[in-house]
Write an enzyme that holds these catalytic residues in place. Structure first.
Site, PDB file in Angstrom:
ATOM      1  N   PHE A 109       0.580  -0.955  -0.161  1.00 14.38           N
ATOM      2  CA  PHE A 109      -0.232  -0.427   0.092  1.00 14.38           C
ATOM      3  C   PHE A 109       0.983   1.053  -0.064  1.00 14.38           C
ATOM      4  O   PHE A 109       0.673   2.452  -0.543  1.00 14.38           O
ATOM      5  CB  PHE A 109      -0.846  -0.077   1.497  1.00 14.38           C
ATOM      6  CG  PHE A 109      -0.263   0.606   2.192  1.00 14.38           C
ATOM      7  CD1 PHE A 109       0.508   0.158   3.444  1.00 14.38           C
ATOM      8  CD2 PHE A 109      -0.698   2.068   2.479  1.00 14.38           C
ATOM      9  CE1 PHE A 109       0.526   0.796   4.406  1.00 14.38           C
ATOM     10  CE2 PHE A 109      -0.238   2.245   3.922  1.00 14.38           C
ATOM     11  CZ  PHE A 109       0.117   2.403   4.464  1.00 14.38           C
ATOM     12  N   LYS A 110       2.251   1.289   0.365  1.00 18.90           N
ATOM     13  CA  LYS A 110       3.100   2.993   0.149  1.00 18.90           C
ATOM     14  C   LYS A 110       2.789   2.858  -1.452  1.00 18.90           C
ATOM     15  O   LYS A 110       3.536   4.133  -1.022  1.00 18.90           O
ATOM     16  CB  LYS A 110       4.230   2.067   1.211  1.00 18.90           C
ATOM     17  CG  LYS A 110       4.448   1.638   2.291  1.00 18.90           C
ATOM     18  CD  LYS A 110       5.356   1.871   3.647  1.00 18.90           C
ATOM     19  CE  LYS A 110       5.088   1.334   5.258  1.00 18.90           C
ATOM     20  NZ  LYS A 110       4.829   0.155   4.887  1.00 18.90           N
ATOM     21  N   ASP A 111       3.019   2.510  -1.791  1.00 18.35           N
ATOM     22  CA  ASP A 111       3.234   2.899  -3.392  1.00 18.35           C
ATOM     23  C   ASP A 111       1.919   3.939  -3.141  1.00 18.35           C
ATOM     24  O   ASP A 111       2.507   4.784  -4.103  1.00 18.35           O
ATOM     25  CB  ASP A 111       2.944   1.552  -4.088  1.00 18.35           C
ATOM     26  CG  ASP A 111       3.857   0.526  -4.522  1.00 18.35           C
ATOM     27  OD1 ASP A 111       4.692   0.965  -4.314  1.00 18.35           O
ATOM     28  OD2 ASP A 111       3.720  -0.556  -4.488  1.00 18.35           O
TER      29      ASP A 111
END
Ligand SMILES: *Cc1c(COP(=O)(O)O)cnc(C)c1O
Length: 462
Positions: A109-111
């Site tokens: 999810f950090k993308d």
């Protein structure tokens, strides 16, 4: 829109300056001086937008110093590398909804935030004629998401230190197969703690920091929080369309308090979140704090959900600022006490507020495994261990009357060993990850010695 520090000594920054500053100069974290409110008419207007258009509508309220056409272009480019047209698709399984946040280039999810931050940095550096050298240490996921956010950008180089042989094979491949000239992978002969200590020491050398324009991409950058606010809205509009519900509960697996804080901001903006559910692994300082006001540091436990193996959640200071009545001096005092004693005390009124704002629980490794296996048996859907924690806590703490959305933070194949232990299955790797094994790699092995790392940086900085 202007930005101020949680510690009160920095005020009146515009958005661009807040993004470039990262950590505030007074040691605090930056926040907007007010939170824009959306009424139901405005929410209605946003409810039909595509993900990038919604992101533009929300970010426009905060990034008021960036011309609209530039902001739109930045956002559009940030979300082209996702493998699902919806960017963060919402799916229904069992009696709940899962918001899949892992369709970006590194399948975590950090993308969602780092793809945007990379473009923002490039844009702001170009406008000001500056350069930046990003340095960071990683135990796995953040490093690859940061590298994919910065690769190929102009006036900006990135140096990521990982402990040699101690990150998962997939994570190592994800980082080292990026061959762009501005990406430098350093395999440190030591542990993650050694690598992190080196980065901290280098940042502590202020002359060196200034000479090489060192920067960070860690989760305290306001732009990262802001990018994450968007998908809470996106999820709600879909749930609302499908169910007609008035409100929803949302469950968030949490380490650094970044993702859950984005949900808190969304709620303050007027999003009808009923319960904001905070899920931790056995590193449970945040769930203890919410349930009994016990914010005291313990040793870090290594769990099956390594991206949440954190004791000091740096973004918590942002929430603390609101809890302490937006009084920077009180935040300074609280953070001093925490530094000296390793804990914080709250009044009964504050404890009450914590419980109003969040519901929380912790899940240990064995319950993480049983959640993965029972969810699979029931639905045929494979959860990664971080997502499983959010689901387990969400099911326990959801209200009876509203739909529940659980945030899915990583693709299960990234944590294949745990999934195999839980289900006996090897989750299928996405094709891009299979292809990595055959790719050329670029990585430099370096001793766990800050001087050697500094020499390398000085020789390769932009
Ligand atoms: C970083 C991360 C988290 C925790 O997010 P925070 O913003 O630090 O709370 C959860 N799951 C995965 C897979 C992550 O990489």
């Amino acid at each position: 829109m202007k930005y101020c520090s949680t510690r009160g000594a920095v005020r009146g920054l515009d958005f661009s300056a807040a993004v470039m500053m990262g950590l505030a100069d007074d040691g605090g974290l930056l926040l907007p001086e007010e939170i824009p409110q959306l009424d139901s008419t405005e929410l209605q207007k946003l409810s039909h937008l595509s993900y990038p258009d919604l992101a533009f509508a929300i970010l426009s309220k905060y990034a008021t110093d960036i011309p609209a056409t530039d902001l739109k272009d930045l956002i559009d480019r940030s979300y082209t590398g996702f493998d699902d047209q919806q960017i963060t698709p919402l799916i229904q399984k069992d009696d709940l909804y899962i918001l899949e946040l892992f369709h970006g280039p590194t399948f975590a999810f950090k993308d969602v935030a780092l793809q945007l931050l990379g473009n923002l940095f490039e844009y702001l550096l170009k406008n000001s004629g500056q350069r930046m050298n990003i340095i960071g240490a990683t135990s796995g996921d953040t490093g690859s998401a940061a590298i994919y956010g910065i690769r190929g950008k102009q006036n900006i180089n990135i140096f990521i230190l990982h402990p040699k042989g101690r990150v998962s094979p997939i994570q190592e491949l994800q980082m080292t197969t990026v061959l762009d000239e501005n990406v430098f992978n350093l395999a440190v002969e030591g542990t993650f703690d050694d690598a992190q200590a080196i980065v901290k020491e280098i940042f502590g050398d202020l002359d060196f920091k200034q000479e090489h324009a060192l920067g960070a991409v860690n989760s305290i950058n306001w732009a990262r929080v802001l990018a994450q606010v968007v998908y809470y809205f996106y999820a709600w509009f879909q749930v609302n369309k499908e169910t007609g519900a008035e409100k929803f509960d949302v469950s968030v697996p949490t380490g650094n308090f970044g993702d859950i804080f984005a949900g808190y901001i969304a709620k303050q903006m007027g999003l009808p979140i009923n319960r904001l559910i905070l899920a931790t692994n056995s590193n449970n300082i945040l769930s203890r704090c919410i349930n009994s006001g016990d914010y005291s540091m313990a040793d870090v436990h290594h769990t099956f959900s390594p991206s949440m193996d954190i004791q000091i959640a740096s973004n918590f200071e942002r929430y603390l600022y609101y809890l302490l009545g937006c009084d920077g001096e009180k935040v300074v005092r609280a953070m001093d006490i925490f530094k000296q004693t390793g804990k914080l005390e709250f009044t009964d009124k504050q404890k009450g507020q914590l419980k109003l704002d969040f519901s929380a629980a912790a899940i240990d490794d064995s319950e993480t495994l049983t959640t993965i296996s029972s969810f699979y048996e029931k639905t045929n859907y494979i959860l990664d261990p971080h997502t499983a924690i959010g689901i387990a806590v969400g099911k326990k703490l959801r209200g009876p009357e509203f739909p529940l959305v659980c945030l899915a933070t990583a693709h299960p194949a990234k944590f294949g060993d745990v999934v195999k232990t839980a289900t006996g299955l090897d989750p299928e790797l996405p094709e891009q990850l299979i292809k990595l094994a055959a790719k050329k790699r670029r990585v430099v092995t370096i001793p766990a010695d800050k001087n050697r790392v500094k020499e390398y940086l000085a020789a390769n900085a932009t």
